[in-house]
Design a protein around this motif. Structure first.
Motif, PDB file in Angstrom:
ATOM      1  N   ARG A 220       0.838  -1.211   0.000  1.00  0.00           N
ATOM      2  CA  ARG A 220       0.000   0.000   0.000  1.00  0.00           C
ATOM      3  C   ARG A 220       0.872   1.260   0.000  1.00  0.00           C
ATOM      4  O   ARG A 220       0.588   2.215  -0.736  1.00  0.00           O
ATOM      5  N   LEU A 221       1.912   1.250   0.850  1.00  0.00           N
ATOM      6  CA  LEU A 221       2.784   2.436   0.933  1.00  0.00           C
ATOM      7  C   LEU A 221       3.518   2.672  -0.378  1.00  0.00           C
ATOM      8  O   LEU A 221       3.622   3.812  -0.845  1.00  0.00           O
ATOM      9  N   ARG A 222       4.032   1.576  -0.969  1.00  0.00           N
ATOM     10  CA  ARG A 222       4.745   1.718  -2.243  1.00  0.00           C
ATOM     11  C   ARG A 222       3.805   2.248  -3.320  1.00  0.00           C
ATOM     12  O   ARG A 222       4.169   3.102  -4.127  1.00  0.00           O
ATOM     13  N   GLY A 223       2.562   1.730  -3.322  1.00  0.00           N
ATOM     14  CA  GLY A 223       1.565   2.185  -4.300  1.00  0.00           C
ATOM     15  C   GLY A 223       1.271   3.670  -4.116  1.00  0.00           C
ATOM     16  O   GLY A 223       1.227   4.429  -5.098  1.00  0.00           O
ATOM     17  N   ALA A 224       1.092   4.078  -2.857  1.00  0.00           N
ATOM     18  CA  ALA A 224       0.792   5.487  -2.560  1.00  0.00           C
ATOM     19  C   ALA A 224       1.947   6.384  -2.997  1.00  0.00           C
ATOM     20  O   ALA A 224       1.747   7.471  -3.557  1.00  0.00           O
ATOM     21  N   LEU A 225       3.172   5.891  -2.744  1.00  0.00           N
ATOM     22  CA  LEU A 225       4.359   6.681  -3.101  1.00  0.00           C
ATOM     23  C   LEU A 225       4.471   6.824  -4.615  1.00  0.00           C
ATOM     24  O   LEU A 225       4.710   7.932  -5.138  1.00  0.00           O
ATOM     25  N   ALA A 226       4.261   5.697  -5.325  1.00  0.00           N
ATOM     26  CA  ALA A 226       4.355   5.726  -6.794  1.00  0.00           C
ATOM     27  C   ALA A 226       3.273   6.635  -7.377  1.00  0.00           C
ATOM     28  O   ALA A 226       3.532   7.427  -8.293  1.00  0.00           O
ATOM     29  N   TRP A 227       2.052   6.539  -6.820  1.00  0.00           N
ATOM     30  CA  TRP A 227       0.946   7.367  -7.314  1.00  0.00           C
ATOM     31  C   TRP A 227       1.276   8.854  -7.076  1.00  0.00           C
ATOM     32  O   TRP A 227       1.056   9.690  -7.958  1.00  0.00           O
ATOM     33  N   SER A 228       1.831   9.170  -5.889  1.00  0.00           N
ATOM     34  CA  SER A 228       2.167  10.567  -5.564  1.00  0.00           C
ATOM     35  C   SER A 228       3.192  11.107  -6.546  1.00  0.00           C
ATOM     36  O   SER A 228       3.056  12.224  -7.067  1.00  0.00           O
ATOM     37  N   ARG A 229       4.219  10.282  -6.817  1.00  0.00           N
ATOM     38  CA  ARG A 229       5.270  10.733  -7.752  1.00  0.00           C
ATOM     39  C   ARG A 229       4.676  10.975  -9.140  1.00  0.00           C
ATOM     40  O   ARG A 229       4.973  11.976  -9.781  1.00  0.00           O
ATOM     41  N   GLN A 230       3.839  10.041  -9.573  1.00  0.00           N
ATOM     42  CA  GLN A 230       3.233  10.154 -10.908  1.00  0.00           C
ATOM     43  C   GLN A 230       2.326  11.380 -10.970  1.00  0.00           C
ATOM     44  O   GLN A 230       2.332  12.127 -11.963  1.00  0.00           O
ATOM     45  N   ALA A 231       1.560  11.591  -9.889  1.00  0.00           N
ATOM     46  CA  ALA A 231       0.635  12.735  -9.853  1.00  0.00           C
ATOM     47  C   ALA A 231       1.403  14.052  -9.917  1.00  0.00           C
ATOM     48  O   ALA A 231       1.015  14.982 -10.635  1.00  0.00           O
ATOM     49  N   ILE A 232       2.514  14.131  -9.175  1.00  0.00           N
ATOM     50  CA  ILE A 232       3.312  15.370  -9.167  1.00  0.00           C
ATOM     51  C   ILE A 232       3.905  15.615 -10.555  1.00  0.00           C
ATOM     52  O   ILE A 232       3.871  16.739 -11.079  1.00  0.00           O
ATOM     53  N   ALA A 233       4.440  14.509 -11.184  1.00  0.00           N
ATOM     54  CA  ALA A 233       5.042  14.647 -12.515  1.00  0.00           C
ATOM     55  C   ALA A 233       3.985  15.076 -13.538  1.00  0.00           C
ATOM     56  O   ALA A 233       4.227  15.966 -14.374  1.00  0.00           O
ATOM     57  N   ALA A 234       2.765  14.492 -13.464  1.00  0.00           N
ATOM     58  CA  ALA A 234       1.688  14.826 -14.402  1.00  0.00           C
ATOM     59  C   ALA A 234       1.243  16.270 -14.206  1.00  0.00           C
ATOM     60  O   ALA A 234       1.013  16.999 -15.182  1.00  0.00           O
ATOM     61  N   MET A 235       1.167  16.699 -12.934  1.00  0.00           N
ATOM     62  CA  MET A 235       0.739  18.072 -12.663  1.00  0.00           C
ATOM     63  C   MET A 235       1.755  19.068 -13.229  1.00  0.00           C
ATOM     64  O   MET A 235       1.392  20.062 -13.855  1.00  0.00           O
ATOM     65  N   ASN A 236       3.054  18.761 -13.036  1.00  0.00           N
ATOM     66  CA  ASN A 236       4.097  19.640 -13.576  1.00  0.00           C
ATOM     67  C   ASN A 236       3.992  19.741 -15.089  1.00  0.00           C
ATOM     68  O   ASN A 236       4.095  20.835 -15.660  1.00  0.00           O
ATOM     69  N   ALA A 237       3.786  18.583 -15.751  1.00  0.00           N
ATOM     70  CA  ALA A 237       3.701  18.570 -17.219  1.00  0.00           C
ATOM     71  C   ALA A 237       2.485  19.372 -17.700  1.00  0.00           C
ATOM     72  O   ALA A 237       2.580  20.143 -18.673  1.00  0.00           O
ATOM     73  N   ASN A 238       1.364  19.208 -16.990  1.00  0.00           N
ATOM     74  CA  ASN A 238       0.140  19.931 -17.382  1.00  0.00           C
ATOM     75  C   ASN A 238       0.311  21.438 -17.219  1.00  0.00           C
ATOM     76  O   ASN A 238      -0.092  22.226 -18.076  1.00  0.00           O
ATOM     77  N   VAL A 239       0.892  21.840 -16.103  1.00  0.00           N
ATOM     78  CA  VAL A 239       1.100  23.275 -15.854  1.00  0.00           C
ATOM     79  C   VAL A 239       2.024  23.853 -16.924  1.00  0.00           C
ATOM     80  O   VAL A 239       1.783  24.940 -17.468  1.00  0.00           O
ATOM     81  N   GLU A 240       3.106  23.094 -17.224  1.00  0.00           N
ATOM     82  CA  GLU A 240       4.081  23.558 -18.226  1.00  0.00           C
ATOM     83  C   GLU A 240       3.396  23.728 -19.591  1.00  0.00           C
ATOM     84  O   GLU A 240       3.585  24.742 -20.272  1.00  0.00           O
ATOM     85  N   GLU A 241       2.582  22.721 -19.944  1.00  0.00           N
ATOM     86  CA  GLU A 241       1.892  22.762 -21.240  1.00  0.00           C
ATOM     87  C   GLU A 241       0.930  23.953 -21.302  1.00  0.00           C
ATOM     88  O   GLU A 241       0.859  24.664 -22.314  1.00  0.00           O
ATOM     89  N   TYR A 242       0.213  24.206 -20.213  1.00  0.00           N
ATOM     90  CA  TYR A 242      -0.735  25.318 -20.187  1.00  0.00           C
ATOM     91  C   TYR A 242      -0.007  26.653 -20.388  1.00  0.00           C
ATOM     92  O   TYR A 242      -0.412  27.497 -21.189  1.00  0.00           O
TER      93      TYR A 242
END
Lengths: 260, 213
Positions: free
Chosen positions: B141-163
């Motif tokens: 569960r912890l590894r999943g949460a950590l991986a999801w957090s990293r992916q979410a942060i990376a996706a948010m950065n990419a979206n903001v950059e694209e905007y």
């Protein structure tokens, strides 16, 4: 709480007496009386230290080690080393190329210390020496660091002991004196008096079956020179850059001096 | 003066115990760190309270001292957050200057690499207390949460950059910006060359060479 009254310092005509707690005794008898105290408490010494200080003595000793600057290959003398708390840490720091001498005047304490260190696997770079701090059986300028933890107040002639510790230090070597001292806060001082003159003898009676030795402990602490006096004594012994660090509100002080 | 020697020694003892327990969970990482620690490493924390901590290798353990070492092999100084970044494996923390280095720089690189390699097996440590199955479940569960957090942060950065670059066009795109910087560099170089050429012509005009008979 009853007020504690230390005796008047030995003055003119009383040069052959010294303090033993709040009592004055002939200088020739102090060493044997201190020896009796430590023969009595040696077996329970570590347990009592932990109980009386609530484990904080380990932090005081840890700070002493941190300030020692001892490195691999150094030669270190741990006077009044007792059950070997400092010796153990010094042994780790000097490594196989260095050497630590655990010295104590009391055979019982030395025996407990040697047994404890051997049981924990400390061997090879530790020597055990039964020695009087006033007359150290070592040549001049032999050690990079000399420590005496909770031992100086039991020494009959403290000035002579400090001179001899300075003698065996190498130039640039460090003397560290860890000892009970005077609390800097008056409120803490009152609480500390209450604790040490009531709780310590009671604990001594219950745990070690000896209240007198712990009454002596409390009295000898009060008779020990305060921070500035001890600093002056170290300077008189020939040390320079003398300084002290108050710990736990001055209940204990670490004095450090360098041999020029 | 706060913090006093007793408190500092207590903090040092706690950190030392925690560090050695963590290293025990990663024998390979511990070995790499021990090999890297060829001398005392001093950490100077500059804020909020200036203090020094020294890391010393003793056998297969580390000691943490609250006092500066008389002769450290390496001094690393900076803000506590920069030390946290180094501990979490940020490779840019030293090159970006957030941590300043004095002393043996080779030791600094080895030390940083060893810290990056550390990967303690927390699940094994947890399993010793609560058993293998619950520890594996919590670890997953912890590894999943950590991986999801990293992916979410990376996706948010990419979206903001694209905007910012593409939709609002508030800032130029990365390649466009790089091309502009390259042109500025070329122009700077050309101007420097022109200046040097003019200096040379000026010197020739003010000191004409005399012909020998």
């Amino acid at each position: 709480m009853s007020e504690q009254h230390p005796p008047v310092s030995p003055g003119n005509g009383q040069d052959d007496v010294t303090h033993f707690g709040f009592r004055n005794v002939p200088k020739s008898q102090k060493a044997s009386q201190v020896a009796q105290v430590f023969h009595s408490v040696a077996g329970k010494y570590d347990l009592m230290n932990d109980l009386m200080s609530m484990g904080i003595h380990r932090l005081w000793k840890r700070f002493t080690i941190e300030l020692s600057g001892v490195r691999p290959g150094h030669q270190v003398l741990d006077i009044a080393g007792g059950t070997g708390d400092l010796t153990m840490k010094f042994s780790d720091l000097v490594g196989p190329a260095g050497k630590v001498f655990l010295a104590d005047i009391n055979a019982s304490m030395l025996q407990v210390g040697r047994g404890r260190l051997t049981d924990r696997g400390y061997a090879g770079n530790i020597e055990y020496v039964q020695a009087d701090a006033e007359h150290l059986p070592f040549p001049d300028s032999m050690f990079q660091a000399v420590s005496i933890a909770f031992g100086l107040r039991n020494v009959t002639d403290k000035d002579q002991a400090l001179r001899d510790m300075t003698r065996v230090l190498k130039p640039g070597g460090k003397l560290m004196v860890l000892e009970f001292s005077k609390p800097t806060n008056p409120l803490l001082n009152k609480a500390y008096d209450l604790y040490s003159f009531n709780a310590l003898p009671l604990m001594g009676q219950l745990i070690a079956g000896d209240s007198e030795s712990y009454k002596y402990l409390a009295e000898s602490i009060r008779m020990h020179p305060d921070q500035d006096t001890l600093k002056g004594m170290m300077e008189q012994a020939g040390l320079v850059n003398c300084t002290y660090y108050n710990m736990t509100g001055g209940i204990v002080a670490l004095h450090v001096g360098i041999k020029p | 003066m706060f913090p006093g020697p007793t408190l500092l020694a207590a903090v040092g003892a706690t950190v030392e115990a925690a560090l050695n327990r963590t290293l025990a969970l990663d024998p390979a990482g511990r070995q790499a760190l021990m090999t890297a620690l060829t001398g005392p490493v001093e950490f100077r924390v500059t804020a909020p309270v200036a203090m020094s901590w020294t890391l010393i290798r003793i056998g297969n353990r580390v000691q943490v001292h609250s006092q500066p070492d008389p002769g450290p092999a390496l001094v690393i100084a900076g803000h506590p957050m920069a030390f946290v970044a180094m501990a979490t494996g940020d490779p840019q923390v030293i090159p970006s200057g957030r941590l300043r280095i004095q002393g043996d720089t080779a030791l600094a690189h080895r030390f940083q690499q060893a810290v990056e390699q550390l990967n303690p097996d927390w699940e094994a440590a947890l399993a010793q207390h609560i058993g293998d199955v619950p520890a594996h479940f919590i670890g997953q569960r912890l590894r999943g949460a950590l991986a999801w957090s990293r992916q979410a942060i990376a996706a948010m950065n990419a979206n903001v950059e694209e905007y910012i670059h593409e939709e609002s066009q508030a800032l130029p795109g990365r390649r466009e910006l790089e091309a502009t910087f390259r042109q500025i560099d070329d122009l700077h170089l050309s101007v420097e060359r022109l200046g040097a050429r003019l200096d040379q012509l000026h010197n020739s005009a003010s000191h004409p060479t005399t012909e020998q008979p």
